[in-house]
Write an enzyme that holds these catalytic residues in place. Structure first.
Site, PDB file in Angstrom:
ATOM      1  N   ARG A 198      -6.064   2.836  18.003  1.00 44.81           N
ATOM      2  CA  ARG A 198      -5.982   1.299  17.895  1.00 44.81           C
ATOM      3  C   ARG A 198      -5.131   0.643  19.280  1.00 44.81           C
ATOM      4  NH1 ARG A 198      -2.986   0.740  11.936  1.00 44.81           N
ATOM      5  NH2 ARG A 198      -4.954   0.806  11.021  1.00 44.81           N
ATOM      6  N   LYS A 228       0.743  -1.277   0.071  1.00 44.28           N
ATOM      7  CA  LYS A 228       0.043  -0.008   0.119  1.00 44.28           C
ATOM      8  C   LYS A 228       0.840   1.478  -0.069  1.00 44.28           C
ATOM      9  CE  LYS A 228      -2.581   1.075   3.686  1.00 44.28           C
ATOM     10  NZ  LYS A 228      -2.615   2.573   4.190  1.00 44.28           N
ATOM     11  N   SER A 229       2.003   1.296   0.842  1.00 43.65           N
ATOM     12  CA  SER A 229       2.690   2.277   1.025  1.00 43.65           C
ATOM     13  C   SER A 229       3.407   2.905  -0.252  1.00 43.65           C
ATOM     14  CB  SER A 229       3.906   2.263   2.057  1.00 43.65           C
ATOM     15  OG  SER A 229       3.042   2.355   3.294  1.00 43.65           O
ATOM     16  N   ASP A 244       2.297  -0.988  11.989  1.00 40.88           N
ATOM     17  CA  ASP A 244       1.000  -1.295  11.386  1.00 40.88           C
ATOM     18  C   ASP A 244       0.751  -2.780  11.765  1.00 40.88           C
ATOM     19  OD1 ASP A 244       0.537   1.185  10.241  1.00 40.88           O
ATOM     20  OD2 ASP A 244       1.298   0.324   8.370  1.00 40.88           O
ATOM     21  N   ARG A 267      -8.089  12.426  12.575  1.00 49.81           N
ATOM     22  CA  ARG A 267      -6.705  12.421  12.802  1.00 49.81           C
ATOM     23  C   ARG A 267      -6.027  13.568  12.655  1.00 49.81           C
ATOM     24  NH1 ARG A 267      -5.477   7.204   9.141  1.00 49.81           N
ATOM     25  NH2 ARG A 267      -3.345   7.412  10.000  1.00 49.81           N
ATOM     26  N   LYS A 274      -4.267   6.456  14.710  1.00 47.39           N
ATOM     27  CA  LYS A 274      -4.406   5.606  13.456  1.00 47.39           C
ATOM     28  C   LYS A 274      -5.800   5.797  12.818  1.00 47.39           C
ATOM     29  CE  LYS A 274       0.046   4.639  12.870  1.00 47.39           C
ATOM     30  NZ  LYS A 274       0.491   5.307  11.826  1.00 47.39           N
ATOM     31  N   ARG A 302       2.692   5.801  -3.274  1.00 46.83           N
ATOM     32  CA  ARG A 302       3.928   6.578  -3.842  1.00 46.83           C
ATOM     33  C   ARG A 302       4.216   6.522  -5.339  1.00 46.83           C
ATOM     34  NH1 ARG A 302       4.168   5.624   1.413  1.00 46.83           N
ATOM     35  NH2 ARG A 302       5.526   6.877   2.907  1.00 46.83           N
ATOM     36  N   SER A 347       7.213   9.491  11.987  1.00 43.80           N
ATOM     37  CA  SER A 347       6.026   9.330  10.773  1.00 43.80           C
ATOM     38  C   SER A 347       6.660   9.459   9.490  1.00 43.80           C
ATOM     39  CB  SER A 347       5.057  10.561  11.236  1.00 43.80           C
ATOM     40  OG  SER A 347       4.324  10.580  10.061  1.00 43.80           O
TER      41      SER A 347
END
Ligand code: S3P
Length: 417
Positions: free
Chosen positions: A336, A14-15, A305, A114, A332, A19, A158
């Protein structure tokens, strides 16, 4: 009890998919990506880019994106909607900050809770003109001529904030320096081939500027390691299991979870089959006897994650499991820490909650129960794995929320279990 058996490949990371789309939009030419992850989050990124005048086409196998310099991007006719995706909102903010037309960025109810002040602060220092209410979405970006470079030490570990500042740096006068004292996922600097320097005090500096030429990033995107973690946990815990996952990301800033598994005595092997532009390979895992251990603090950002499914694993391993200094989990897709603690308790696992983590002692058998996911995909998939471990039933309130990161989760789970 079921067992896990088979050989699988997973949808793209996903990351990396986010990108790939964003950077290909900035690349002046055509890019092609196989195994792009068409989950809800990455679809949000593609649809924002489309509204900004970027053309893309998916033929069911290959995603083709035609990029252009931001000076040729178009003013969207309505607000850009990042939906549930923090990566879309924070990375895109870095680009929107330097555009010569105004834009508005919104998100769903979860994303609107968030914190965005973490990107607002450095981007404003760079000269971006952003309005928001108390540091949350929606954010309104006014046009600017050029941003100015800053030297910025990341106050939170982050990768989204790091990437946002570095992307803004592509449209700034001067060279932006981003200093990181805890290693976070490095896809942005790796894919954009940014200059990096290890400082004497142990921190790392990353540099971006308008002189950077965005490379052609066409590639086959490696499978998502965070998605693999759910099936790895199932295979480790279910007697008689044996699972092979091919072409999965082995980026060392993502695989801290494998280091934790090694410390717990897990039986698995790794073979790296490619290294550029992102390391990838095969993971083979078997059912194992596991011991809980103390998690070294420096691994926290790397396993962030995977912590929901690690909690499931720890509840079935021998001895005390203590995880602290992970308050970031509260920001998140859901809080969580609360969701892990409440749902473990609802399924028969005693657990103590801290402001910055939780603690439990295993092994304790799961009981049936009802899971409140708050629409959080990783909470849903973690308790779907817990459900394999009990004769009773663990019922999720929203099984479809897995599509945020992993639309084929249930199909693959059925195939191997
Ligand atoms: C991501 C970074 C992490 C991670 C998220 C994806 C990214 O968030 O939890 O799922 O792609 O950069 P933070 O930057 O908030 O730690």
């Amino acid at each position: 009890m079921k067992k896990i058996h088979g050989t699988i490949k997973l949808p793209g990371d996903k990351s990396i998919s986010h990108r790939a789309a964003l950077f290909a939009a900035l690349y002046p030419g055509k890019s092609e990506f196989s195994n792009f992850n068409f989950n809800n989050d990455c679809k949000a990124t593609l649809s924002c880019l489309e509204q900004l005048g970027i053309q893309w086409h998916y033929d069911g196998r290959v995603l083709r994106i035609t990029g252009k310099p931001v000076t040729e991007w178009q003013k969207p006719s309505k607000p850009l909607d990042a939906r549930n995706s923090g990566t879309t909102a924070r990375l895109l903010s870095g680009i929107l900050s330097g555009l010569s037309f105004e834009t508005t960025l919104t998100g769903d109810a979860s994303l609107s809770r968030r914190p965005m002040d973490r990107v607002l602060k450095p981007l404003t220092q760079m000269g971006a003109r952003i309005e928001s209410e108390n540091g949350f979405l929606p954010m309104h970006f006014s046009p600017v001529k050029k941003l100015k470079a800053i030297r910025y030490a990341l106050p939170v570990a982050s990768a989204q904030v790091k990437s946002s500042v570095l992307l803004a740096g592509l449209n700034a006068a001067g060279e932006t320096e981003l200093i990181e004292n805890t290693s976070t996922r490095d896809h942005t600097e790796r894919m954009l081939r940014l200059r990096q320097v290890l400082n004497e005090d142990g921190t790392k500096s990353l540099f971006s500027s308008s002189a950077i030429n965005i490379p052609d990033l066409s590639m086959t995107i490696p499978g998502d390691f965070s998605s693999a973690a759910f099936f790895i946990v199932a295979a480790l815990l279910l007697p008689g299991s044996n699972l092979t996952i091919q072409n999965v990301s082995l980026n060392p800033t993502r695989t801290g979870f494998l280091q934790v598994l090694k410390m717990m005595g897990a039986n698995f092997s790794i073979e790296e089959t490619s290294s550029f532009p992102e390391p990838a390979g095969t993971i083979t895992v078997q059912n194992s006897q596991l011991q809980n251990c103390a998690i070294p603090r420096e691994l926290n950002a790397n396993i962030i994650d995977e912590i929901p499914v690690l909690a499931i694993l720890a509840s079935q391993a021998e001895g005390p499991f203590i995880l602290r200094h992970v308050k970031e989990l509260r920001y998140k897709e859901s809080d969580r820490i609360s969701m892990i603690v409440e749902n473990l308790r609802a399924t028969g696992i005693p657990v103590e909650e801290f402001d910055d983590g939780f603690q439990l002692t295993g092994p304790v058998k799961f009981k049936g129960g009802r899971i409140e996911t708050k629409g959080d995909h990783r909470i849903a998939m973690s308790f779907a794995i817990a459900n394999l471990l009990t004769e009773e039933e663990i019922i999720l309130d929203d099984p479809d929320c897995t599509a945020v990161s992993f639309p084929s989760f249930w199909d693959i789970l059925n195939e191997i279990s």
